[in-house]
Design a protein around this motif. Structure first.
Motif, mmCIF file in Angstrom:
data_model
loop_
_atom_site.group_PDB
_atom_site.id
_atom_site.type_symbol
_atom_site.label_atom_id
_atom_site.label_comp_id
_atom_site.label_asym_id
_atom_site.label_seq_id
_atom_site.Cartn_x
_atom_site.Cartn_y
_atom_site.Cartn_z
ATOM 1 N N ALA A 256 0.838 -1.204 0.000
ATOM 2 C CA ALA A 256 0.000 0.000 0.000
ATOM 3 C C ALA A 256 0.873 1.255 0.000
ATOM 4 C CB ALA A 256 -0.933 -0.007 1.203
ATOM 5 N N ALA A 257 1.968 1.233 0.763
ATOM 6 C CA ALA A 257 2.871 2.390 0.801
ATOM 7 C C ALA A 257 3.508 2.639 -0.562
ATOM 8 C CB ALA A 257 3.954 2.174 1.855
ATOM 9 N N LEU A 258 3.671 1.581 -1.346
ATOM 10 C CA LEU A 258 4.214 1.709 -2.698
ATOM 11 C C LEU A 258 3.143 2.094 -3.714
ATOM 12 C CD1 LEU A 258 6.552 -1.417 -2.787
ATOM 13 C CD2 LEU A 258 7.270 0.978 -2.722
ATOM 14 N N GLY A 259 1.887 2.089 -3.298
ATOM 15 C CA GLY A 259 0.800 2.391 -4.226
ATOM 16 C C GLY A 259 0.446 1.222 -5.111
ATOM 17 N N LEU B 50 6.560 -5.118 -11.455
ATOM 18 C CA LEU B 50 6.309 -3.698 -11.235
ATOM 19 C C LEU B 50 7.605 -2.959 -10.912
ATOM 20 C CD1 LEU B 50 3.134 -4.054 -9.009
ATOM 21 C CD2 LEU B 50 3.206 -3.354 -11.415
ATOM 22 N N TRP B 51 7.730 -1.763 -11.432
ATOM 23 C CA TRP B 51 8.842 -0.857 -11.150
ATOM 24 C C TRP B 51 8.239 0.348 -10.451
ATOM 25 C CZ3 TRP B 51 14.060 -1.026 -11.813
ATOM 26 C CH2 TRP B 51 14.770 0.172 -11.795
ATOM 27 N N VAL B 52 8.636 0.576 -9.202
ATOM 28 C CA VAL B 52 8.093 1.679 -8.422
ATOM 29 C C VAL B 52 9.230 2.656 -8.134
ATOM 30 C CG1 VAL B 52 6.829 2.353 -6.349
ATOM 31 C CG2 VAL B 52 6.444 0.084 -7.364
ATOM 32 N N THR B 53 9.066 3.899 -8.584
ATOM 33 C CA THR B 53 10.102 4.911 -8.398
ATOM 34 C C THR B 53 10.035 5.461 -6.970
ATOM 35 O OG1 THR B 53 8.761 6.814 -9.037
ATOM 36 C CG2 THR B 53 9.843 5.578 -10.830
ATOM 37 N N PRO B 54 11.123 6.087 -6.513
ATOM 38 C CA PRO B 54 11.091 6.708 -5.183
ATOM 39 C C PRO B 54 9.989 7.770 -5.055
ATOM 40 C CG PRO B 54 13.349 6.515 -5.927
ATOM 41 C CD PRO B 54 12.466 6.147 -7.094
#
Length: 134
Positions: free
Chosen positions: A47-50, A61-65
């Motif tokens: 959830a914190a990563l969306g 998935l690639w999650v940017t800062p």
């Protein structure tokens, strides 16, 4: 869960094909990111990563800062773009441009749908059919 200054690559840690692909990337591509099997992340971390568990089950998935989330072929392109050198960043850039982007999307979906049949794949690699292609 992760270093906040680096993107995170979420992948299916139960899938032998996905895990082998990530190990290849770690050795050869060397993207500047942290690697995390989504199964090791608790729901609060996702959830914190969306990211939802359903999306993480569906594609890499690639999650940017900054919180931008890229999935499937575009996640692969982002990982290649962040590579430590060689021709990988060029390949990543090409995969973001039409018509290569469209071809990469189709190719990713075909591979994802059949990863249980690929080298390293097992029955655990099968993607649930209830998800629509993204």
């Amino acid at each position: 869960m992760r270093n906040q200054s680096l993107p995170v690559l979420l992948y299916d840690g139960d899938c032998g094909f996905c895990t082998s692909a990530v190990h290849f990337a770690e050795r050869r591509v060397r993207p500047r990111c942290t690697y995390e099997p989504w199964q090791f992340a608790d729901p609060a971390d996702l959830a914190a990563l969306g990211v939802t568990r359903e999306r993480a089950e569906h594609e890499v998935l690639w999650v940017t800062p900054a919180g931008a989330v890229y999935g499937g072929a575009q996640a692969v392109a982002k990982a290649l773009l962040s590579a430590a050198g060689g021709a990988w960043p060029v390949l990543g850039a090409v995969l973001t441009l039409p018509p290569f982007r469209w071809a990469a999307h189709v190719g990713y979906r075909v591979i994802a749908a059949n990863r249980h049949r690929l080298p390293g794949g097992t029955a655990a690699c099968a993607v649930a059919r209830s998800h629509s292609a993204s």
